[in-house]
Structure formats: C-alpha cells, structure tokens
Design an enzyme around this catalytic site. Structure first.
Site, PDB file in Angstrom:
ATOM      1  N   GLU A  25      -2.213  -9.076   3.431  1.00 32.95           N
ATOM      2  CA  GLU A  25      -2.452  -9.523   4.821  1.00 32.95           C
ATOM      3  C   GLU A  25      -3.945  -9.505   5.147  1.00 32.95           C
ATOM      4  O   GLU A  25      -4.352  -9.981   6.206  1.00 32.95           O
ATOM      5  CB  GLU A  25      -1.669  -8.639   5.798  1.00 32.95           C
ATOM      6  CG  GLU A  25      -2.327  -7.314   6.186  1.00 32.95           C
ATOM      7  CD  GLU A  25      -2.245  -6.238   5.099  1.00 32.95           C
ATOM      8  OE1 GLU A  25      -1.776  -6.540   3.984  1.00 32.95           O
ATOM      9  OE2 GLU A  25      -2.671  -5.096   5.359  1.00 32.95           O
TER      10      GLU A  25
ATOM     11  N   HIS B 234      -3.755  -5.262  -0.122  1.00 34.91           N
ATOM     12  CA  HIS B 234      -3.359  -5.773   1.191  1.00 34.91           C
ATOM     13  C   HIS B 234      -3.368  -7.293   1.235  1.00 34.91           C
ATOM     14  O   HIS B 234      -4.392  -7.892   1.544  1.00 34.91           O
ATOM     15  CB  HIS B 234      -4.290  -5.222   2.265  1.00 34.91           C
ATOM     16  CG  HIS B 234      -4.077  -3.768   2.527  1.00 34.91           C
ATOM     17  ND1 HIS B 234      -3.240  -3.297   3.513  1.00 34.91           N
ATOM     18  CD2 HIS B 234      -4.548  -2.669   1.887  1.00 34.91           C
ATOM     19  CE1 HIS B 234      -3.211  -1.969   3.480  1.00 34.91           C
ATOM     20  NE2 HIS B 234      -4.003  -1.561   2.491  1.00 34.91           N
TER      21      HIS B 234
ATOM     22  N   CYS C  40       0.825  -1.214   0.000  1.00 28.19           N
ATOM     23  CA  CYS C  40       0.000   0.000   0.000  1.00 28.19           C
ATOM     24  C   CYS C  40       0.861   1.268   0.000  1.00 28.19           C
ATOM     25  O   CYS C  40       1.561   1.526  -0.966  1.00 28.19           O
ATOM     26  CB  CYS C  40      -0.972  -0.049   1.181  1.00 28.19           C
ATOM     27  SG  CYS C  40      -2.337   1.106   0.977  1.00 28.19           S
TER      28      CYS C  40
END
Lengths: 1119, 362
Positions: free
Chosen positions: B336, B334, B250
């Site tokens: 994650e 993202h 990001c």
C-alpha cells in the site's frame, strides 16, 4: 540468427506485453520472456561496436567519456571484444587498455560502416555516446545497415529510440497510455507554425526535433517572434514543435532503469532551482527533489516507470516533467532513451553507476543479478537512499564571446558544471558557487556582482541570476517579492535568505574573539568559507586576504570547529560499505574514515568544471596520474568536483573527495590524509594556482618546486630569466598610461597584442593593427591606470606557432613532443589546428627549440610535465609562454606517440625509476591532427571568428598515413562536410587572398561553383579563376552573399576577417553568423581553409584509411 | 541563534548528543530506529507501526513541504496514515520551519507541538544510524532540562492494543466483503481495498472473526513483537482450516507465520526504508518496496504447506509467504506504500482475484 530481447514471444505477445503496465502476480507474463536471453546473448555477442560522442560541445561534454568508459569496462568484464569509434583523442575511453580497438574517426554513418566492414562486430552500443551516437545509430538503422550487417543493438531497441526522438510519435504514444504531455503541434513549415500558435495562444515554446541541448528552441510571445524562431529552428531540423508554455512550473527529472525482464527502478530524481523556462543544462539543480511531497514524488516516479515499460527501454532512460506548483498536475516534457548529462550527474550524486549497469542490462542480465558497486554485497536492484543533498551549478563562459546574449533560457549555453555535496542546501549551494571558479566566494561576500537594475535581472535571468537574488535580499526584498519576480520556489529562497541573515549576524562582530562559537559553527554548517568569515568579521580593506583567512582557520581549529568526512554509500549507512567515495561537511561529529597516517597516499588535484580552456584533456591527465600512483603501490587520492568526468569515478582511485579545490578545503583534506605529497601539475590552472600557497603552508608539493612555478607564471621574472638565458621573446611591456602605450608601439610597430588587467566589456585580449583600433579598444574595453596596467606585446605576423610538450626530471628533459599549428600565430593555441609530428618545420628550428627547452628545464629545475609555446619565423624562435604543468596537448601527443607522458611525469614526480628506451617523435610513420570544435551555433549572436582568446569547446585528434588523410578525418570529425556544390569565398586581406588562390583553382578544377564577394571575385578572376561576384549583405543588389547562404545555395562558406581585431556587427559578421545559424560549414582562417580544400581535392572520402589506433602504433617497423 | 531550546539525546550505551528542539518540549524515552526514506515524513510519523519508537531520519532535510491539513475522505484522514502522530519523537539533521507547498497547512514543528511530540535537529544522524546498524536498535531518551525520564522499552508493552480500533467500523459498500483485522492498520491499506470495490469491516486486534461471514480476511500491519498477539494467532489457526482468501501485510504476515507454526525473531536493526528490493521466488522479477519492520519470519521453520513468496535481495530475509494450495498469502513489505514506491500494489488486485475465484468455486 536474429533475436530479440523479448525472445520467444510472437509479435502479438510482445505487443500485449509492452502494453501491460502493471505486472500481476497471477499473470505469469515473465514465462513469456526468454529466460535463456542471457545465454543467447552470451553465445552470439562476442564483439561489439561502441559509438562515442566525438568532440566536446555545448550540450555534449565529458559526461559521455564517463558513460562510454563505464560501458567498455562492463563489456570487458564479460570478455566481450570492444571496438570504439570516437575521434576525441583527449578522452579516457580512447586510451589503450579500455577498448580493444579504437578508431579516431568521425561518428558518421559512412565511417561507422567502414569500421563494421573491417571489424565485423556482432552487436552495437548506441546509448553511451550522447545525441551524436544516437543520431548516427538512427541513420544506420534507417539506411538498413544494421540489418545488412546483422548487427544487434544491445540495450534499448532502436525502434524505441526513434519513438522517443520523434516528438509527435512520442506524444501520441504517451497519450495512448494516459500520460500527459504539453499540448503541442508538430509542424514542418512557418505557416503551419503560425496556425498552431493561433490554436494554442501565446506564450508558446518552439523546439526543434532531433537536436541536442535544446538547439534552436525558445519562447515566443507573439507572431513576429515565432516567425523568426521557427525559421531558425527549421534550419536545424525538418520538424519543429509548437507547444503550450508551462513557464513557472517546477521542473523535475527522474533517472529510470529497466532490464529485459521488466524490472524497473528510479535511481535518482532531481529538482530544478529555476522553474520551467530555463533549460535544465542552464539551471541549478538539486538532488533529490526538495519541495515534492511523497505523493508527488511517487506519482511522477510511477509515471516514469510506466513510460519506460511502455517504450521497452532496456538500460537507462531519463524522464523530464513539468509539475504545477499549485496542484499535482504535470506534463512529461522529454524522454531521453540514452545515457545523458543528467545520468552522469545522477551517478555521481548517488554513487550508482548508471552507465555500467545499463551496459550489463543490455547483455541480458536482470537488475538484481548485478551487485551494488559501492557496498559490493547488496544488489544493484534498489533505489539509492541519500543522506546528503547535491547541488549542480552550470558554468558559463559567455564573456569569451563577442556579441552573445547573456540571458539564459530554453537552449543550453553553459560549457560545464559542478556538483557540490552537503548536508543542507545552504552548504551545498555555497560550496557549488565557489566551485564554479569565477571568483565567487559563495552566495554572499562577492564584491564583483553588483546590478544596476535588480528587478530586471530577476525577471530576465542571466548567468548571474543567483547573485542578483543575493543583492535583492541585501536591498531588503522579501521572499514573496523575489518569488513573484522569479517564480523560484520559496523553499529555495528561504534557504538563501537564511544565508544572508547569517552574514548579517557575522557582520555584527569585528574580531574573532568576540564571535560566539555557536555562530562560527553555524556559519561553517551553512557553507561559509574561511574567506567569507574573514571578509564579514575581520573586514580587511584589501582583496588579498591570505593572512586573515589563515587567522580564521587557526582560530576555528583551536575551537575544534573542523569538517568531518562522510561517505557516499548509496544506502544512507543502512549497510556497511567499503566505499572510498567521500565528501566533507560541518554537519556531523564523526568521520566515517579511519586514517592510516602511513605516508603512503598521494593527492592529485583535479581540474574542476569544464570551461573554455580547460576540459577533458586535464581529466585524462588526472586519471593517468592516479593510475601511475597506483602502479607504484601508493594510495591515490583524488580531489575534484566535476560530475562530467572520469576522474570523479570512484573506481579510478583509492579515495575520491568530491569536494572543493579551494585552498581551505585542500588543506582540510591534507590535515586528514597526511599525504606523502600533492600533485598540482596535471589538473590545469586551478591546482597550479594553489601550488605556492600550499608550499607556504608547508605542504609537500611533488615535482617542480612551487618557487619555480611562480617564476614561470610571473611575467616579469620569467622574462628576466629568458634574457639571462639569452632566449628570445617578443618585446613586451607592462604600461600604465595611454601615452606609454603609444610610445612603446612606436618602438615595436603595429600590430600589437594587448592584455588589459581590468576589462569593462568584450574580450580580455586583443590584437590591434592601427591607432584607430587601439584607441577604440582602450576606450571601450579596458581601463589603463597604475592599478590596472596593460601588457602590450609585439605581435609577429605570419609566424608559425609551435607547441612543445615535455617531461623532465631534476632539470633534464626525458621526453618531448613538438607540434606545429596549421594557422599562423594569432589564433589561440586552444583553437588552432595542431600537426604532430611537425611536417613543415625546419630541422634547424626543431633542434633549436629543443635547446631552448633544455635550458629552461635546467634553469627552473623542472621535475614533471611542462609545456611551451613558441613562435618561429625564418628560423627566428621566440618563446611566448611556458607552463610548468601538463598542457591541453598532452593526451594528443601521448596517444599519437603511443607513449604516456603523464605516467612518465608522475614517475618523475614520485622519484621512482623511469623506463629506458623512450620513443622519439622522429620515428613515427603516421601523422596526428588535433582540430577544434566550436559551439557557436549554441551561442546566439556570438561572432564565430577566431582570435587570440580561446573560444572552442572541444577538440578531436585523428591519425592518418599522411597529412591530408589526417586533416580530412579531423575536419570531418568536428562537423565539416565536404562540399558537393557551391562555395562562397570572401577572402579578406590581400595576404589571405594570395593564400587562397591555389585552393580556389583546385576547387574550380574539381567542378565546384564559386561565389565571391566583390574584392575576392575580382582578385580571383584576375588570376584566372572562374567565380561569380555577389554583393555584400547590406548592398541593394539581386544576389548578395547573405541571400546565397539563406537560400542554401552554398555548402561551404570561407570568410576571412579583414583585420585581426574582433570587430563590431558588420557585413562579415552577418555572413559568418548566418552560415552558423543555418548550419553551413564556415572557415574563418585562410591557412586552415587551404589545408581543408587541398585535402578534399586531393583525397575523396573513400581514400581515407580505416585504420585503428593499434594499426598505426603497433605496426612493425620494417625498414 | 537566540530563543533556541537545546535537548539532550541519551542512548542506552551511554553516549550523548545535543540537539535543538523543533517540536513539543517534553522528555521521553523509547526505542530508537532509523528510516532511510527521502520523502513522506507526514505518512511515516502517523504510521501506527512506529508506536513507541524514536524515529531518526537519515535524510537530513526535513520539514520542507510542511504538513498537509486534516481533510477527510471515506472517514479517514486523506493525508495521514492514522488519526495522530504515532512516533515518540523525531530526530533530524536539518529542520525547515519555513515550509513551502500548496497543500501544506502548518509547519512540521507546529504539528508536532499540537500532538505533543518532541523533535530535535542538529544531530549527526549518520553517526546515530551507524551506531544502530552496528549495535542494533537500542533504547534512547530525549531529555529537556531537568526532567530525565526512566528507560522505557516499548516492545514489552502491548503496542498493538494501543493502536488498534476499539470497535468495529464499516467502510464503503463494495461487492467484496473484507474483514480487516486492525493491529494498527495504515489508512492507505483501507484506501487500497476500498478503491477495489470492497466493503471493509475493520475489527479490533483481538476480535474473534472466525464466526464472521466474509469474502476475504485481511491481517494488517502493526507495531511491536508479533508473539504478543496470542488471540489473533489463535483465531488465524482456526481460519486456516477453511478456504476463504487471506492476505497479510507486515505484522499480519508474521502473525500468519506464527499461526502456521513458524517462528519469528527480532532483526538487529530492521528494515525501514523505501528502497528494499524483494525477489519474487522462482522468477527474474525484483520489486522495490516500502518497508517498516523490526521482526522477521524464520524461513527455515515454515511448515511444508507454506513457502516463501518473496525474499529480500539484499539480506535474504523472508519478504512474503504463500500457502501451497490455499488462497493465503502475505507480504512483509508494504504494497500500500504511503509513503514509498507503489510498485507492488498489484498484490491487492491478486487478493481481489482470489476472492472472485473463491466465490466462483463456492
């Protein structure tokens, strides 16, 4: 050349690839994929075979018309020639222009092979026709036919389908990739089942493999229950599963899509309102899930993707989970590697056309190469973001069946469903409960839903479960208490309590002037109808509250409290969307649509939930009316809320309102649309019932005037009109006392048809043949009083029943079609077998029917579709019913004649020119037979007998060169099998004994062994037929009819009821029910039995013509 | 109906909406953005990338499963993405106070009151979203009776400094030593690294990591305009001269692009959702990703030794970068997740593999 989706990979590479669940950037595994896959398919697949799902039945309804139509559209877009096999003639997919060739033939390996031989397709689609198509595909594969004819299965490989269908292989496969499934044992006998139960401990669930909608499944809490259930389940399937029970767990489903390049998305997830233990087809469902955290949502989502990758599904698949309400523990319950009812719901819930995309993926496209059908600019490789919730509610029709248990559980009994869209749960569920169409006004405010024992109702759920929750709140039950009794998540219960509290707030006021605007607005936001508001605030005593609800409407409009239109755009407004798919809500300030106000739109009112008596045929009519409106260059606007239909596919119209067909909501939409007019005559009875109310509200109803509709619907005025026109009708009277009934019967004689206006239990309509039956029926089933009069009509025996379907304009008939029933009058026209054009009517009869129709059309000044039912006996013709709307048989006669009655009717209603050169039914060289599909096997304990009230769930229509050809195709299409060995006959009254005599002789000649119950055997023997006499079920003799069936010694049972009334549990019932439970074909009508027996005795299956729709209708007339 | 407090939402364009308060009652101002995710409000609200923003949820039913407790694991809150709510305010259509979930310990409203964050419901969030889509992200304020705050543009502030760790923190004791430049890191990035046998050394955003010994460098997500992070960009320029693996997420991706010499720009209304499709360049693979960013990399400005790794399948924007010869790569989305789909978590495996390969070479 044979090829595989995994293309150039070796078997070993493919195995490794499928085992891989986490794609790695560094692993370059897609290099292994044939990047030329798309080209290979393009070069090799020019013609495909699509298998349909046949007649609508419980567990397999109109959703497959939607999925099949979408698949055909996808193929067409690619220039692939399509051949469809589907005997369901009332579907949209079997209309001209959708598939290139249509075969109205049974979806069974024999017929499919014949079509393959004739058409020589390159590929086959198995995933779009429900379990019927899938099972047929597996049979074709197992018989080596796919290989023999070098037929490529497009989409999910057949090996995958087999793996997901065989529960033991399935569970082992999932164990292999560390995915949890319920502990279970696959067994093939009752002793094995009992042994498995010992290991698991009770309660347990029993499921039959390879069945649809959970047939033969159920919960058991002890050995005795298990033994009984296992025996039944084993009759459906050679393998059953005995599993740990997860009762009370949450049930959650995901719809997953995968392409051949291993790209996966989940299009939608859904959460059941009812916890595990109630079949998902029987549960209220909300999408997306509401009580799952991000962690739970994505845990189940990743598992779904892991599973679909492991199995190598190409296309669409659904994964059902049980989720522990107290941890993140889960079990995978089921995987369906095909389009399903849930996928249709998910498509409608999100706007994502799953079937269309799945079909394209089967052609080797990658997901991101396809466009999002709603935005048309973004990719199809995404997961829809909803900014609303949808609520699906099942529609049951258990009242239509004698003896059926009302409790709902692990097998499906509902016949349809609705989907409601809202911006909060309360709004969606209240809308949905109104849409169900059984007189409910929402969650609260229903006077007819009272329970004596609420606790029992809560713990033993029935089709009325949600209303028992409403009553529990009224009685002061807490959320915790209701949760303890039902295990329904407290979140849902708190929302339902919120509705109840709003109702209490409303009840504090007695007029609209006192009612605070904020409360009025809040009530509308949480889904209260004007009717509910009128009932709670104005508190009128009458049940007819037309003026009160209009008062509420006027009041709130004056206050500016009106709904807004919101789009269903798949991306929660993130990207601009030109979508025409909309709903109304009170949670909002502004409309998404700018209205043109140009008098160019025409609203078509749809048919609502599938139910007994209104099904896919009205969907066909609606879609064809929309097409006709489009052809005139007008804007077609649809209102409907049934997710299982094609009419709620936003592709078929210029604007789709997925919303209620209530008077209030239709007026709301009319206020927004300012249409040229509204069509009320193609969606069955729901729109028809609105016509007069709309008319009174100054809405332009297109076609026949609502005043005429009202005249035909009202028994008194219609009867008076017939008298005036000198048209005969069976004698009838509306009576308010038992004495008056007896007097009337003395005049007309038995039997009579009785229609009470208030029914305590059992069927609403019945035929009684003597005083005993009459007394019994009136005592048990009906109330007779001034308030609840009973209509008694003369019942004419051995009369032919005739259907007249026509289209008129300004009172002149433009085109007509006359069909006759195989059965004599007494079998509901929706259950009867229709022959078109008629084969056994006098020419004189036809001529007189046409004269009658012309008089009626003139008198009612009909413009649009209409239908009449008539009786004919010895050329005496009586009219029994007239509907100024399209009927169930419109698609059937339209297709057999190859002339679209609805298009013409719509042209008439729009007052545009109608083409000349209309065909005539007398020129047809082929015969169409419409046969009914029953779902008694799903309805535990229901008496599978036909009567004056309708009980079929679907129908087929087959075309043949002659009567027997068409009858046999139709009967085989609705699940009958030509018997190979013995037949059991109990032939009922003497009339049907005589009727069956010739058939019995033919069976004997064909070498069939015949068994008969005493009277039947005696009669047939005396008339020279060899038959073995067997005892009645309750007789203490060695061989009884019951044993014969149980031991499967017969493969056709003919049981004709002794009289016309639906009777209590008795010997005949046992014979019929056992046949159904053991899946042995059963016929209960002597005329139909004869027709079937004649057909298979005169023709073998090899004699049946394998001809397509166009082979029949496009044939050159060469005389 | 009684006991409700109304609040006014005022937008920069002058339009006004009335909502009902369900959080802390204090007037505030910030940049209004929307997120189309259907789950994960506890994760979103604690995501440091939302610093300074007023978040609109397009999904209308919020609060259903309450808010989980403050369980800690590896010195991190197990269920949150940072130690507190980061958004300035939360706007929803329909709010549920009577939550239901086994893992919940309090209602969303009570949690927001604890963290002094205002929230309003009963607003036409779809209308707001359409306005943002058409006119771009804009400033907004929530006004409780009497107190109207000044307009405040968070993008003019150094938001990263507000959310970054003030000091070095070490997590875990794994075999790969990763320096994590914290520009507002989400806890789940640390969790994803820790479960792959790493030691994570979390350092402040302006920390000079160029002299540190490590096996891999990780540049985190964070709020605001990437160009404000001049120190981090300068430090990255230095380590680009070496060969040690670097991964960014990001904001981290944008910082790497700026350090490489490329340019960034502000998107009209950003990507904030769980359903963004990204295509792996040169393949038929498309992944569904979780995203939260308002700025993007101008792909045309990438120097020749850098190439796009992923592009957005909808609007063609840059979704990731890769160095043509060195083990440097980054994703705009993202991997994650938390909240959102976990389909691209394999990028962490690739980062580990790069570190292993690098160790072998060394």
């Amino acid at each position: 050349m044979r090829f595989s989706f995994l293309g150039e990979m070796s078997g070993e590479q493919r195995r490794v690839f499928l085992k891989k669940n986490n794609y790695q950037l560094t692993a370059k595994s897609d290099k292994l994929m044939a990047l030329s896959l798309r080209k290979m398919i393009k070069d090799n697949i020019k013609k495909v075979l699509v298998l349909g799902s046949g007649a609508l039945k419980i567990g397999e309804a109109g959703e497959f018309d939607y999925s099949g139509s979408q698949a055909l559209k996808a193929m067409k877009e690619e220039g692939i020639y399509t051949v469809l096999i589907n005997p369901n003639i009332a579907t949209v997919q079997t209309s001209k222009g959708i598939a290139d060739q249509i075969y109205f033939l049974p979806v069974t390996p024999y017929f499919v092979e014949q079509v393959i031989l004739k058409e020589k397709p390159d590929g086959i689609l198995l995933a779009f026709g429900g379990q019927t198509a899938l099972n047929c595909g597996i049979q074709l594969f197992n018989a080596g036919l796919l290989k023999k004819y070098n037929l490529q299965v497009l989409g999910t490989p057949i090996e995958t389908i087999i793996k997901t269908e065989d529960r033991e292989i399935f569970a082992n496969e999932l164990r292999g990739i560390d995915v949890k499934t319920p502990q279970s044992f696959a067994v093939e006998s009752i002793p094995e089942a009992l042994k498995a139960a010992e290991k698991l401990g009770f309660p347990i669930i029993v499921r039959a493999a390879f069945t649809l909608g959970g047939q033969g499944s159920g919960f058991c809490s002890n050995m005795a229950e298990l033994e009984k259930l296992a025996e039944n389940a084993l009759s459906y399937s050679s393998q059953i599963l005995v599993e740990e029970s997860l009762k009370g767990w949450k049930e959650v489903e995901y719809e997953v899509v995968r392409d051949a390049y291993d790209n996966c998305i989940t299009v939608c997830n859904m959460e059941n309102f009812d916890p595990l233990g109630i079949h998902t087809g029987e549960s209220i469902v909300i999408a997306p899930s509401q009580t799952l955290t991000n962690s739970e949502y994505h845990k189940l989502r990743s598992l779904a993707i892991k599973i679909i990758r492991h199995f190598g599904v190409v296309g669409e698949c659904n994964v059902q989970y049980a989720l522990d309400p107290n941890s993140e523990d889960y079990r995978v319950i089921e995987v369906n590697a095909r389009l399903s009812r849930s996928s249709a719901l998910a498509s409608k819930a999100t706007g994502y056309p799953l079937a269309f995309v799945a079909a394209k993926l089967g052609l080797g496209y990658a997901l991101h190469e396809l466009k999002n059908a709603v935005t048309k600019t973004t990719t199809a490789c995404f997961e829809p973001a909803l900014d609303y919730v949808v609520c699906k509610i099942p529609r049951w029709d258990l009242n239509k069946f004698e003896g059926v248990t009302k409790e709902i559980g692990s097998s499906m009994k509902s016949v349809g469903e609705v989907m409601a869209v809202g911006r909060n749960f309360e709004e969606a569920v209240q809308k949905g409960l109104r849409m169900i169409g059984q007189g409910m006004h929402g969650f609260v405010g229903n006077v007819h839903s009272k329970f004596d024992d609420v606790d029992r109702e809560l713990t033993h759920p029935t089709d009325m479960r949600i209303f028992s929750i409403a009553q529990a709140f009224e009685k002061g039950y807490s959320i915790d208490k209701i949760h303890d009794l039902t295990k329904i998540d407290k979140w849902f219960l708190s929302k339902l309590e919120h509705i109840t509290k709003l109702k209490w707030d409303l009840q504090k006021y007695n007029n609209l002037q006192e009612l605070p605007d904020t409360l009025l607005k809040a009530a509308k936001v949480y889904g209260f109808s004007d009717f509910q508001l009128a009932r709670f605030v104005l508190k009128p005593e009458r049940t007819d509250m037309e003026s009160e609800l209009l008062e509420v409407r006027k009041h709130r409009k004056a206050k500016g409290i009106v709904p807004v239109v919101k789009q269903i755009d798949t991306l929660a407004a993130e990207y601009p969307a030109q979508t025409n798919y909309v709903y109304l809500t009170y949670s909002g300030d502004e409309n998404d649509i700018t209205y043109a106000d140009d008098n160019q739109s025409v609203i078509v009112l749809g048919s609502g939930a599938y139910r007994i008596g209104s099904s896919v045929e009205f969907d066909w009519c609606s879609v064809n009316a929309l097409n006709a409106v489009n052809k005139e260059g007008l804007r077609s606007v649809m209102i409907n809320y049934n997710p299982e239909t094609v009419s709620t596919d936003y592709d078929v119209c210029d604007r789709l309102y997925f919303d209620e067909l209530s008077f209030e909501r239709v007026l709301d939409i009319i206020d927004l649309e300012s249409p040229r007019g509204v069509i009320v005559s193609v969606g069955g009875q729901i729109p028809q019932n609105l016509s007069m109310r709309l008319h009174k509200a100054d809405v332009k109803v297109l076609g026949t005037s609502p005043e005429s509709i009202d005249r035909a619907e009202n028994r008194q005025t219609f009867s008076a009109m017939l008298d005036e026109l000198k048209i005969d009708q069976p004698r009838w009277n509306e009576l308010t006392s038992k004495e008056a009934i007896n007097d009337f019967i003395d005049e007309v004689g038995f039997p009579v048809l009785i229609r009470p206006s208030y029914v305590l239990s059992g069927a609403a309509m019945n035929v009684v043949s003597n005083k005993d039956e009459l007394g019994h029926f009136l005592d048990l089933a009906a109330q007779v009083s001034k308030q609840y009069p009973v209509v008694v009509s003369e019942f004419i025996q051995e009369a032919k029943e005739i259907e007249f379907d026509g289209v008129a304009k300004n009172g002149d008939i433009i085109i007509d079609a006359i069909s006759e029933h195989v059965e004599f009058a007494g079998v509901h026209s929706g259950d009867a077998t229709l022959v078109f054009p008629p084969q056994k009517l006098y020419f004189e009869t036809i001529r007189r029917i046409r004269k009658i129709a012309a008089k009626i059309a003139k008198s009612l000044n009909i413009t649009g579709p209409f239908n009449m039912q008539l009786l004919a006996k010895d050329n005496d013709i009586k009219v029994i019913e007239c509907n100024l709307r399209a009927s169930r048989s419109f698609p059937f006669v339209s297709k057999v004649m190859d002339f679209n009655f609805i298009e013409t009717a719509t042209q008439a209603m729009l007052d545009v020119p109608i083409p000349n050169n209309l065909p005539s039914m007398f020129e047809l060289e082929h015969i169409g037979i419409k046969a009914s599909q029953f779902s008694f096997s799903r309805l535990s304990k229901a008496d599978p007998v036909l009567g004056v009230d309708m009980s079929s769930t679907g129908e087929v229509g087959c075309i043949g060169a002659d009567y027997y050809d068409a009858i046999l195709k139709a009967m085989l299409s609705v699940g009958y099998r030509i018997p190979k060995s013995a037949i059991l006959i109990s032939s009922g009254p003497i009339r049907s004994k005589v009727e069956l005599l010739k058939s019995a002789k033919m069976l004997e000649e064909k070498g069939h062994k015949l068994y008969g119950t005493r009277g039947t055997a005696k009669f047939l023997e005396e008339n020279g037929v060899t038959i073995e006499s067997v005892g009645w079920p309750d007789e203490d003799v060695e061989v009884t009819a019951h044993n014969l069936i149980k031991e499967r010694k017969v493969d056709l049972v003919i049981n004709i009821p002794k009289n016309l009334s639906k009777s209590e549990l008795n010997n005949d019932y046992l014979i019929r029910r056992t046949a159904i439970d053991l899946n042995i074909p059963l016929i209960t009508n002597a005329r139909l039995a004869s027709a079937f027996i004649y057909s298979f005795c005169k023709k073998s299956i090899e004699d049946l013509g394998i001809d397509s729709f166009s082979d029949y209708v496009d044939k050159k007339q060469d005389w | 109906m009684s006991g409700e407090t109304k609040a006014k939402l005022i937008l920069q364009d002058g339009s006004e909406y009335i909502g009902t308060s369900f959080g802390y009652q204090e007037s505030i101002s910030g940049e209004m953005v929307f997120n189309t995710a259907m789950t994960g409000y506890p994760e979103s609200l604690t995501d440091p990338s939302y610093r300074g923003q007023i978040l609109v949820s397009t999904f209308p039913l919020i609060g259903n499963y309450g808010v989980p407790g403050t369980l800690q694991e590896d010195d991190l809150f197990r269920f949150y993405e940072s130690e507190k709510i980061q958004v300035s305010a939360f706007i929803v259509s329909d709010y549920t106070e009577e939550f239901s979930h086994w893992n919940a310990s309090l209602s969303l409203g009570d949690w927001m009151k604890q963290h002094k964050i205002p929230g309003i419901y009963g607003v036409d969030t779809r209308a707001l979203t359409k306005k943002l889509r058409e006119q771009g992200s804009m400033l907004a304020k929530i006004v409780f009776e009497g107190k109207e705050p000044e307009w405040k543009d968070p993008n003019l502030e150094n938001l990263v400094a507000q959310v970054s760790t003030p000091e070095k923190i070490v997590y875990g004791n794994g075999k790969h030593k990763v320096v994590l430049l914290d520009c507002g890191v989400k806890n789940n990035i640390i969790r994803c690294l820790l479960k792959r046998d790493t030691t994570v050394i979390r350092v402040p955003h302006d920390y000079d990591f160029t002299k540190e010994e490590y096996d891999g460098l990780f540049i985190s997500n964070g709020p605001g305009d990437p160009k404000q992070n001049t120190k981090a960009i300068a430090n990255l320029k230095t380590v680009f001269g070496q060969d040690t693996p670097i991964m960014g997420i990001c904001l981290g991706t944008q910082l790497m692009a700026l350090a490489a010499g490329a340019d960034t720009y502000k998107l009209k209304y950003g990507h904030r959702s769980h359903n963004q499709p990204v295509v792996l360049k040169g393949s038929k693979r498309c992944f569904i990703t979780s995203q939260n960013h308002g700025y993007a990399i101008n792909m045309d400005t990438l120097p020749k030794e850098w190439e796009p790794l992923f592009v957005n399948a909808n609007d063609g924007t840059c979704e990731g970068l890769k160095h043509t010869s060195k083990p440097f790569f980054a994703s705009q989305f993202h991997p994650e997740a938390s909240s959102g789909p976990t389909d691209t978590e394999f990028l962490f495996d690739d980062f580990i593999k790069m570190m292993e390969d690098h160790k072998v070479k060394r």
